[in-house]
Scaffold this motif. Structure first.
Motif, mmCIF file in Angstrom:
data_model
loop_
_atom_site.group_PDB
_atom_site.id
_atom_site.type_symbol
_atom_site.label_atom_id
_atom_site.label_comp_id
_atom_site.label_asym_id
_atom_site.label_seq_id
_atom_site.Cartn_x
_atom_site.Cartn_y
_atom_site.Cartn_z
ATOM 1 N N SER A 142 0.865 -1.178 0.000
ATOM 2 C CA SER A 142 0.000 0.000 0.000
ATOM 3 C C SER A 142 0.897 1.222 0.000
ATOM 4 O O SER A 142 2.019 1.195 0.519
ATOM 5 N N SER A 143 0.417 2.276 -0.578
ATOM 6 C CA SER A 143 1.194 3.491 -0.716
ATOM 7 C C SER A 143 0.803 4.484 0.374
ATOM 8 O O SER A 143 -0.376 4.772 0.567
ATOM 9 N N ILE A 144 1.794 5.011 1.088
ATOM 10 C CA ILE A 144 1.538 6.053 2.077
ATOM 11 C C ILE A 144 2.457 7.229 1.779
ATOM 12 O O ILE A 144 3.503 7.075 1.151
ATOM 13 N N ARG A 145 2.058 8.413 2.238
ATOM 14 C CA ARG A 145 2.890 9.606 2.057
ATOM 15 C C ARG A 145 3.733 9.797 3.305
ATOM 16 O O ARG A 145 3.221 9.834 4.418
ATOM 17 N N GLY A 148 6.569 13.972 2.197
ATOM 18 C CA GLY A 148 6.324 14.490 0.855
ATOM 19 C C GLY A 148 6.526 13.471 -0.252
ATOM 20 O O GLY A 148 6.348 13.791 -1.423
ATOM 21 N N LYS A 149 6.921 12.271 0.096
ATOM 22 C CA LYS A 149 7.118 11.224 -0.901
ATOM 23 C C LYS A 149 6.150 10.084 -0.645
ATOM 24 O O LYS A 149 5.749 9.837 0.473
ATOM 25 N N LYS A 150 5.826 9.379 -1.711
ATOM 26 C CA LYS A 150 5.010 8.173 -1.569
ATOM 27 C C LYS A 150 5.935 6.990 -1.326
ATOM 28 O O LYS A 150 6.914 6.800 -2.049
ATOM 29 N N VAL A 151 5.616 6.215 -0.301
ATOM 30 C CA VAL A 151 6.423 5.057 0.063
ATOM 31 C C VAL A 151 5.533 3.823 0.012
ATOM 32 O O VAL A 151 4.400 3.850 0.510
ATOM 33 N N LEU A 152 6.045 2.751 -0.587
ATOM 34 C CA LEU A 152 5.305 1.494 -0.620
ATOM 35 C C LEU A 152 5.583 0.722 0.664
ATOM 36 O O LEU A 152 6.735 0.503 1.032
#
Length: 184
Positions: free
Chosen positions: A105-108, A111-115
């Motif tokens: 799942s992708s979280i912010r 300022g970046k999206k992290v898997l």
């Protein structure tokens, strides 16, 4: 379980809970295969693909099956046992091998999206596996959906096919993003 169901197959009753889950999965597959509300056509496609899959297993040599399965990695399938299974048991065995365990799942974060890897629930695993099997069975050119679904199910048993490739990619992606677990 419906006890009014008449059958001569004693192995059906020995399945118990798996028998109920087979009909549950069969219904979900038919719903996913259905186009333009034609449920009877989707049911025929599913049943015919199971028949093709079953006949392929029965007509194959055990040496051919193990050779086919060992092309990617060490085979963990007992082909003697597989050839003695019924259609519903074969379908369940192939389906269980196609289910992914992990997803991302992708979280912010900053300022970046992290898997972030996550363990999928049983319902999510079923939905993803059904979607993969149906979409990949339709991508075979020059073959009907019945033959494509039978090939994908066979690929699940031999660790080949597009569905197993997608499963391996998802697991590899979750493995490579393991360091992000503490961020959620």
């Amino acid at each position: 379980m419906n006890t009014n169901l008449k059958t001569n197959n004693a192995s059906v009753w020995s399945l118990g809970e798996e028998f109920d889950s087979y009909f549950h999965l069969r219904g979900r597959f038919v719903q996913r295969l259905m186009k333009d509300g034609k449920k009877s056509v989707a049911t025929k496609v599913f049943d015919e693909s199971l028949e093709i899959f079953y006949q392929t297993i029965q007509q194959s040599n055990i040496e051919d099956l193990t050779k086919r399965a060992k092309t990617r990695k060490k085979s963990t399938v007992d082909w003697d046992y597989i050839q003695k299974m019924s259609k519903s048991e074969l379908f369940m065995a192939a389906f269980l091998r196609s289910k992914p365990w992990f997803g991302t799942s992708s979280i912010r974060r900053g300022g970046k999206k992290v898997l972030v890897p996550e363990i999928l629930s049983a319902k999510q695993q079923e939905s993803i596996a059904i979607r993969w099997l149906v979409t990949n069975s339709r991508t075979f050119t020059g073959k009907s959906t019945c033959e494509g679904l039978a090939n994908e199910l066979m690929g699940c048993l031999t660790d080949q096919g597009k569905t197993m490739t997608q499963r391996a990619q998802i697991h590899q992606l979750a493995e490579s993003n393991r360091a992000s677990i503490g961020l959620s």
